[in-house]
Every structure is written in C-alpha cells, then in structure tokens.
Design a protein around this motif. Structure first.
Motif, PDB file in Angstrom:
ATOM      1  N   ILE A 128       0.811  -1.269  -0.146  1.00 17.62           N
ATOM      2  CA  ILE A 128       0.064   0.090  -0.035  1.00 17.62           C
ATOM      3  C   ILE A 128       0.850   1.155  -0.086  1.00 17.62           C
ATOM      4  N   GLU A 185      -2.307   2.402  -7.594  1.00 20.20           N
ATOM      5  CA  GLU A 185      -3.053   3.105  -6.634  1.00 20.20           C
ATOM      6  C   GLU A 185      -4.413   2.703  -7.228  1.00 20.20           C
ATOM      7  N   ILE A 212      -5.693  -0.640  -6.422  1.00 24.47           N
ATOM      8  CA  ILE A 212      -6.074  -1.123  -4.986  1.00 24.47           C
ATOM      9  C   ILE A 212      -7.531  -0.468  -4.583  1.00 24.47           C
ATOM     10  N   VAL A 235      -2.442   0.827   8.211  1.00 26.49           N
ATOM     11  CA  VAL A 235      -2.720   0.991   6.848  1.00 26.49           C
ATOM     12  C   VAL A 235      -2.906   2.401   6.540  1.00 26.49           C
ATOM     13  N   CYS A 293      -0.465   4.541   4.242  1.00 28.74           N
ATOM     14  CA  CYS A 293      -0.994   4.924   3.209  1.00 28.74           C
ATOM     15  C   CYS A 293      -0.901   6.610   2.682  1.00 28.74           C
ATOM     16  N   VAL A 344      -7.166   5.813  -1.792  1.00 32.50           N
ATOM     17  CA  VAL A 344      -7.034   4.465  -1.128  1.00 32.50           C
ATOM     18  C   VAL A 344      -7.478   4.843   0.468  1.00 32.50           C
TER      19      VAL A 344
END
Length: 988
Positions: A237, A247, A250, A326, A330, A335
């Motif tokens: 990520i 990107e 995801i 995450v 990120c 995302v």
C-alpha cells in the motif's frame, strides 16, 4: 568406484574432500549440476510423488542439497557459478512444477526454501525477472489454494515470510513492481459512460497481483504469519504512492471490503454477554478488602478471564491496529478514503452501532460487553480519522462538512467514484433498515447505563466515559457533557480563595486520620497529577512555549475528514448537565458503593476537571462571582518590613513605583471570602457530608481509627508484593482497578476458569494472609495509596507553589480513648499489633499472651465482618474553617451553633422509625449480623436496594474511606497544579 565411495563415506577424508569441493567454484558447480540431474531423474522416474514415498523422499533430499549448496555459496567470495546456473537454466521453473504436483508437505517446504535462497542472494536479478515472479507466484498460489494439501503452521510461516521478503524489496526498489503486478489495460475510448466516467473494465482480479491477495488471506492470522502478512500488505500500500496504476488497482480491488468484513467477523466472534472477573489467585487487594463477590458466569455469559475470550479480543484489537497502520502508511488520498468509507458503512454502521443499540442491562451482561469493547477500541486507536468516524457517528454529532465534501468530489478519481457507488448500492437496503443514530446516541446509552442497578454496568460505563474525556475531550463537549463556552475575560479565583479551598480539602483529609508520612504521599500525588494534566490532549496548546509571535496557536489534530469538531475553547459545565448530576448522585452514597464504582466516579470527576480549557469554578470550586467578604476581615497591609516574610517574595517598593493602587488590589486578593455553606457547589457539600459520615462511623464503630490504620498498612504491604499478573502476564481488564489509569490494551492470560469454584471470600482469603504478615513482620511505614502504585514513591514536596497547603506531617500518636475493646498493644500506636511482654518474651513462649493476641484478632475480625449503614455525625458548618490540623489528630468538635460565617446549621435529617440511633448518628452497627466480610453480593438484574436499607461490612467502609482520602489528596493536587499551569489564580 561406487565401492570406494561407500568405503570412505563419513570419514575425515570424505569431509576434507567435501570442504575442498565447496571452496572450488568449478567443483562446486559440477556437484550442483550433478544433484540437479538426480532431482530431475527421481522426479521423472516416479509416476506420482504423492503415493511414491521413496521417490518423494529422494526428491526432498535432492532439493535440500541444492538449497544447501546455494546457501553456502552466497557466503563465499565471488564467483557464484551455482546461482548463475540457476538463473540461466531457470531451475525455478521445474522445481516449482515439482512442488505443485507432488502434494507432499516436505517437498513443498524444500521448494519454498529454495526460492527464498534465490531471493535472498540478491544476484542475477531474480526478483526483477518476470519469469521468476510468475513461477514463484504460481507456486505460492497453488500450495495455499483450496485444492492443495493442508500445510503445517511452520511451512505457512515460511510461505508468508517469503512473500513478505518480496514486498520488502518492492518497497526498497519500486522499479521491480511491474514484474509482480500486471496493471489492467484501459478500455477503448468508445466504451466510456455517458456521464464522463471511465468504464473500468479491468476490475481488480487476483491474477493481476497474486502476491497481494496471498497476503490478504493471512492478515487475520495470529503470530508470525499474521505479522508478516500485515506488514507486507502495508509495504504494498505504501508503494502505491509511486504507481498510479497500482493506486487505482487497490481502489478497485476488494481490499477495503475484505478488511472491513474481516474486522466485522472478528468482532462477531466476541462474546455477546460478558462479566468482568479476576483470577482467584490475582484478586486486587482493593477488592479483597471490600464486599466484592466474583460474578457467576453461565453458559451464555463469558467471564473476562476466559483464555478463549482473551484470544478473540487480542486478535480483534490487533486487526484494528492494522487498520490504523494501513491508514498511517497510505499516502494515497483515494485509497485512504475508500478504506474509511468501508470501515464506516460495513463495520461501524452495520455491526458496532447495532450491537450498542441492542444491548440491554437486563439480560445479564450485553451492556457490559459492548461498552467494554467500545472502550477498548477508543483506547487502542489514535488515528484522527478513525476516531472521528466512530465518535462522530455514535455521539450523533451533526455533519458540518457535507457541503465541503461535495465541493471536492470532482477531484476524486474515477475508480474511487465507482467504488463508492457500488458500496452504496450494496448497502442501500441495510442502511434503510438501520436505526438513525440521531434518535438514540451513545450519550443516551451512557446515561441509561449509569442509572443501572448492576455495579458492573456502572463500572464499565464510567470507564468508557473516562476514556472519552481523557483521550478525545473535544468530542465530549456539547455531547457527552453539556457545556457552554466562555467569552471574554474569565474571573478566576483569588489567591486567598485558592488557599482557603486547598486547606478545606486538606482539612477533610486530616479529619480521616492516619499515621503515614503524608507529606511524601502528597508530593508523589502532586507529581503524578502534574504529569496527567500535562499529558492531556488539550493541555499542549496552553503550556507549549511560544517560539515566535506568529506561532501563537498550536496546531490541533490533523483530520482529513469533514465534520471533525473544532478545537476546544474555554468552557464550563452547565448546571443542568445530566452526567455530572448522575455522578454526584452516586458520589453521595460513596461508602455504600462498590469500590470499583467509587474508583470510576473519582477518575471521571478528575478527567472532567483535567482539561486546561475547562473552567472549574462554579461546579468543582466556588464561583468568584459569589465571593462575600466580611467587613471586619482586612488583610494585613504590606510593608517593607513584612516583605521578608512574604511567601510570594514581592518587592513592595517596585510595586508602588509601578502602580500606587496595586498593593491594595493585592491585599484584596489575599483576603479570604466568607465560607458560606449555601454558596458551596454541590460537589464540595457532598465532600463535607462524607466527612460527617466518617465522624459518625468513628463514634459508632469500635476501634475505628485502629482498624483504619491496619487497613492502610495492609495496602502498603500488598503494594510491595508483586501480583501474579506482573510476574507472569497482565490480567484483563487493563490491570487492577486499584491503579488510577487503565492500560490501553489487555493482554491474554494463561489461567482459565469456566466456572466460579468455591473459594474463601475476598477478605477472609487475601486479607487474613496480609494481616498475618502484618502481625509477623510489622508494617513498614510507606507512602502508599490503594489508588495508584505510583503513590508509593517518596520525594520532596513539589509543584508550582500556588497556594501550597501547609505541612501535613503527622504529629506524635495520640493515645485513643479507653473503649470496650482496648488492648495493651494500643497505647500510642494506633494499630492493634501482637502483644509482646515487656521482657521481650515471644508469644510462642507464652501461651497466655498468644491466646490473648488471638482473641484480640478475633474481635477485630468480628468488627470488620459486621454490617453497617450510613452513619453520620453532624458537624458545624464552620468546622472546615478550623484549618491547619495535622493528619492523625482527632478532629476537634465545636459546640452546636457556633459558626464563623454566621450561617445556621441545616436541620438534622429525620431518623427512620426503626432506627434507634443517637442524635449523632442515623444508624449503628447491627450487633446481630456477624456474617463474613464478603456476604454482600452486588445486585444483578434486580431493583436497587434503597440507600437507607442497604448495609455493607465495616471492612468495605474502611476501604472506601481510604479511597476517599486518596481522592481528597488528588483534588488538592489538581487545584494546585491547575493554578500553576494555567494561571488560574489572581494576585491583583
């Protein structure tokens, strides 16, 4: 030749020959080629390795030998011909095929080790080769797929570790990403939608990035497997910031859906009904010295000490922390927004809020469960966006940023738009059926649970309120706590009123009595209070140094979502605040409450007053607007001669040169307002009433002072003994309740108890052992407190010097009055100790003396086990103004009707018809009830016992008295520290 080879095998000659061959690159390559040829021969000679065990064993040995040669070569100087041979001949292709078709766990293990060796060699650009990437991902997908054999945990760990190593290299070398990730091709121009958004043909598929989905499958696992999977996914990520294709992929993938549904599945595994319990060998002393009774779990009510429950809770919280990691890693706004949107709709709206809505205090523990889980969530998270989503939704905060989100919607990517629309369509029916959080919010649930008849429900609710106030104070304003902003100049208390209120609090503490070095106790509490207030999230903006004229405002939390509450401003609690009203209602019954409830109440009151923007005048302290001064009470005029004795070290001549009227204003601020009971806040009146109740207990309970000192010293000895949870593992929930601050995340425990076995009561078991230690060893004087282990530290009196209370060192012990239970050991000691003859003869040598000592102990045990109700001794309202007494001295009483402030004492409350109490007490000890100390069980799912009829043991009262005294010290420290940190005291 074969004969001689077998003859010299396993001899020093053979070992020397092998080492020589390993040093020679040519001979090493020849040996490697030979072993590889044997591997292919054994594989081709077997029709089915899954059933041919001999051939499978030979293949395993050949693979192991190849891996050993490669691993040995990587540690030797160049050249490395075996690694080059593996790259040129693409040995990984047949080896991957052998492993995937063998269905043999040991062959798969050796194949994984072979690939791991090639990856770690960092030569021949294996990780950059598309053929190598395809071969390895094909191997990993097939051996972990549904049609593969079940792998052991050690092999699974090696598989996930190998995938993690590849993600590490992708993170360090982003240019190798195309070998592992195949970005989908864009659709033709004519296939665009009419509204201008691209028709995203290449929706995320597993074949686009198999390594990604392999890690996703293992993020919920425990131990090393889950750690490797989650960290590897974080690296992928993070790499999305360097690849627009990744990107967008995801965002289009089902990562957010899988993570949200996985979190929901883990939450659903948690027990729907819970009781907070403690292991029988690790009952906190503060509960052992009370009427605490362990709850009795049933088949559907799980105790918090259950190892299975602890394991589920740990996994859920670890995955919640993974969500936070995450978002922290990120760097893509799209995302991050997609993840947060799925977190809100799938987990928050569809699982967490309905569980709060459906919880009940009447079904034996569902409210306890969901409130405990919510507190754990709030204490585990610190990401502002996740906190904003949770509290913004559950507290029913109006969405002030909806319009702003529409304005920036054009900048959101096409994939992000499509994903949001799919999620909205998928959840439309469920969202329509869901209850509106504006109709029933978390605030409504908290108020309902605080009125519960279950002590456990009240306890966990207070813990949740404390967590919100302590960690997320800006969300509590105007929602959980009814506040009003203060504009303009705030009229803070004067230095005279500050000293007066500090002395009032310390006089109440001194009235309780004791023989510890309370100067050291208060110094330690003062340092602890300073740390707690400085670490408050709102304090940094007030106490941070101003480095420049332009940097006058400290930045608040960095929220990326709209609708986050604004920064905290100066405010105070409204008079009609239901939370404070409910807290003070419970506080009035302090000595009848469970100890856990009292700890929660005092902690919550402290957290309410800890914010630097909170104005404590009016609800915690007297309001400066209501100060009334006696016309005859004039402060001593200042003069140069008096300057030397002035505690504030003021230079009178300099002040006169600055402003001739400044001295008058200073003298006015040093005057002490009239202490009028009618003008006191309800909180201070309750403290006075509790002090009166202690005076009533002192008269109605034999040897009250001695038993209180015994209890204090028992806590000190218990504080020196490391609990089993500190020696082995931490115990749920979040440490012992006698510690002032709970731990953010509970740890799993090693003990279990499916049922509540019969055991000695809290006092009979733990307390008797401690009292025995007291009698055998003597009680060392130590500055300890049952509320916090930190209070045992010693040190000089610190703080800011703002109205510091006078010394509270104890005077020489005063011999108590003769009573029906006086013993020879009581002369000047204040504690019943084993009787020792003057000649030093030991008790075991004098059976008569030993028998007398045992009889005295038995009498004390009978007193501790008796049940009492609220016992009050009405003192005059001017008593608090007789300040300066030392802790340990008996409080001096005034004749009725003598009041310095001129107020008339309130009428004596009417006695119950059945009460035979004297005018100085409303009820006395029930001599007929000599049950053990822990016979009072907290009511569960039954109407609460009226306060006038409720009775508790003397042991329970003593523990609550010590908790109250510690809280009085904390209040005094709070008032003193706030005055120094936030400049709340007026001198002029």
């Amino acid at each position: 030749m074969d004969f001689w080879s077998r003859l010299i095998a396993n001899t020093p000659l053979a070992e020397n020959a092998r080492r020589e061959a390993a040093r020679d690159p040519v001979r090493r390559l020849r040996r490697f080629e030979k072993e590889y040829g044997r591997l292919l021969q054994a594989w081709r000679a077997s029709a089915n390795l899954a059933n041919d065990y001999d051939a499978a064993e030979e293949v395993e040995e050949q693979l192991q030998e190849l891996t050993h040669i490669l691993s040995d070569e990587t540690r030797r100087p160049l050249p490395h011909p075996c690694i080059a041979f593996s790259a040129n001949k693409q040995l990984y292709l047949p080896i991957a095929k052998i492993a995937t078709t063998s269905y043999n766990e040991w062959i798969i293990k050796e194949a994984v080790l072979f690939f791991a060796t090639l990856v770690e060699s960092e030569e021949e650009a294996f990780v950059e080769s598309e053929a190598f990437a395809n071969s390895l991902t094909n191997l990993l997908v097939k051996i972990t797929g549904a049609n593969s054999i079940r792998l052991g945990s050690d092999i699974e760990a090696r598989v996930v570790e190998l995938a993690f190593n590849i993600t590490t290299k992708i993170r360090l070398e982003p240019e190798i990403l195309p070998a592992w990730f195949k970005s989908p091709r864009a659709g033709p121009q004519e296939e665009r939608n009419q509204d201008g958004r691209d028709k995203f043909e290449g929706r995320a598929q597993k074949q686009d990035f198999p390594l990604f989905y392999l890690l996703v499958d293992y993020i919920h696992h425990e131990g090393k497997i889950g750690d490797f999977a989650r960290t590897g996914l974080l690296y992928i990520i993070e790499a999305a910031s360097n690849s627009v294709e990744l990107e967008q992929w995801i965002v289009e993938s089902d990562l957010s859906t899988l993570m949200a549904t996985g979190l929901g599945a883990l939450y659903s595994q948690l027990s729907g009904k819970l009781v907070i319990d403690y292991p029988p060998h690790d009952l906190p002393p503060i509960l052992a010295f009370s009427d605490y009774q362990p709850p009795v779990p049933t088949h559907d009510i799980v105790p918090s000490t259950s190892p299975e429950f602890q394991a589920h809770l740990d996994v859920f919280l670890s995955h919640l922390i993974f969500w936070q990691d995450v978002l922290n890693h990120c760097k893509s706004v799209d995302v991050k927004s997609t993840l947060l949107e799925h977190f809100q709709i799938i987990f928050l709206q569809q699982l967490l809020y309905p569980s709060l809505l459906e919880s009940s205090d009447m079904d034996g523990g569902s409210s306890v469960a969901v409130l405990t889980y919510l507190r754990q969530i709030l204490e585990s998270l610190d990401h502002p966006d996740m906190i904003n989503l949770i509290l913004h939704y559950l507290l029913g905060i109006p969405d002030m940023g909806a319009a702003a989100s529409e304005e920036v919607s054009d900048s959101v990517s096409k994939a992000r738009k499509r994903k949001s629309m799919d999620l909205a369509t998928m959840m439309a029916a469920k969202v329509d059926d869901a209850a509106d959080p504006l109709l029933f919010t978390l605030v409504d649930l908290i108020h309902a649970c605080l009125r519960s008849s279950s002590p456990q429900t009240i306890h966990v609710t207070l813990q949740l309120v404390s967590a919100v106030l302590k960690r997320h104070h800006r969300y509590a304003i105007m929602t959980l706590v009814r506040t009003e902003n203060i504009y303009g100049e705030i009229a803070h208390r004067t230095i005279g009123a500050q000293q007066q209120e500090l002395e009032f609090l310390m006089s109440l503490a001194s009235g309780i009595g004791g023989q510890d070095n309370f100067d050291d106790v208060y110094a330690t509490i003062l340092r602890d209070t300073t740390s707690r207030i400085e670490n408050h999230p709102c304090s940094l903006k007030l106490i941070a140094p101003k480095v420049s004229n332009t940097n006058h405002k400290f930045p608040g939390a960095q929220d990326s979502l709209p609708g986050a509450p604004r920064d905290v401003r100066a405010h105070t609690i409204r008079a009609d605040d239901p939370l404070l009203t409910t807290l003070l209602g419970h506080f009035e019954l302090f000595f009848l409450n469970p100890v856990e409830t009292n700890l929660g109440i005092t902690e919550t009151i402290f957290d309410l007053a800890a914010c630097g923007f909170m104005n404590v005048e009016g609800w915690l302290l007297r309001s400066p607007e209501k100060y009334i001064y006696d016309a005859d009470d004039q402060y001593r005029p200042m003069s140069p001669e008096a300057e030397r004795d002035d505690p504030e070290d003021l230079n009178v001549e300099d002040l006169l040169s600055e402003d001739p009227n400044k001295i008058d204003r200073i003298n006015h601020c040093r005057r002490r307002p009239v202490w009028s009971t009618s003008e006191l806040p309800r909180f201070l009146r309750i403290l006075q009433n509790l002090s009166d109740e202690i005076a009533g207990f002192r008269e109605s309970i034999p040897r009250f002072a001695d038993l209180l000192q015994q209890r204090r010293e028992a806590f000190q000895i218990a504080d020196t003994i490391p609990p089993p949870s500190m020696r082995n593992a931490q115990t749920f929930p979040y440490g012992s309740p006698d510690q002032g601050t709970p731990h953010p995340v509970p740890s799993s425990i090693t003990t279990s108890r499916s049922t509540s076995p019969s055991r000695m009561g809290g006092f009979e078991g733990f307390a008797q052992r401690l009292l025995k230690d007291l009698n055998d060893l003597g009680a060392p004087s130590r500055a300890g407190s049952p509320r916090s282990q930190d209070y045992g530290l010693s040190g000089s009196l610190g703080g800011y010097g703002i109205g510091t209370p006078s010394s509270i060192n104890r005077p020489p012990p005063v011999p108590p009055k003769d009573g029906p239970y006086d013993t020879p050991s009581r002369s000047g000691q204040g504690m019943a100790r084993p009787f020792t003859p003057a000649n030093g003869q030991k008790l075991d040598e004098d059976p008569i003396m030993a028998s007398q000592a045992a009889a005295f102990q038995a009498i004390d045990q009978q007193i501790l086990a008796r049940k009492v109700g609220i016992s009050t001794k009405k003192s005059s309202e001017a008593a608090p103004l007789q300040l300066g007494g030392k802790i340990g001295e008996e409080p001096q009483e005034e004749e009725e009707g003598q009041h310095e402030d001129g107020d008339q004492p309130p009428p004596t409350p009417a006695k119950d018809d059945h009460s035979k109490a004297t005018p100085t007490q409303s009820s006395s000890i029930s001599q007929e009830e000599e049950a053990q100390a822990n016979m009072l069980s907290p009511p569960r799912n039954e109407p609460a016992t009226p306060p006038k009829d409720k009775k508790v043991s003397v042991s329970h009262v003593l523990t609550n008295v010590i908790v109250l005294q510690s809280f009085l010290f904390e209040l005094a420290a709070l008032v003193q520290v706030r005055a120094g940190l936030f400049e709340e005291v007026r001198y002029v």
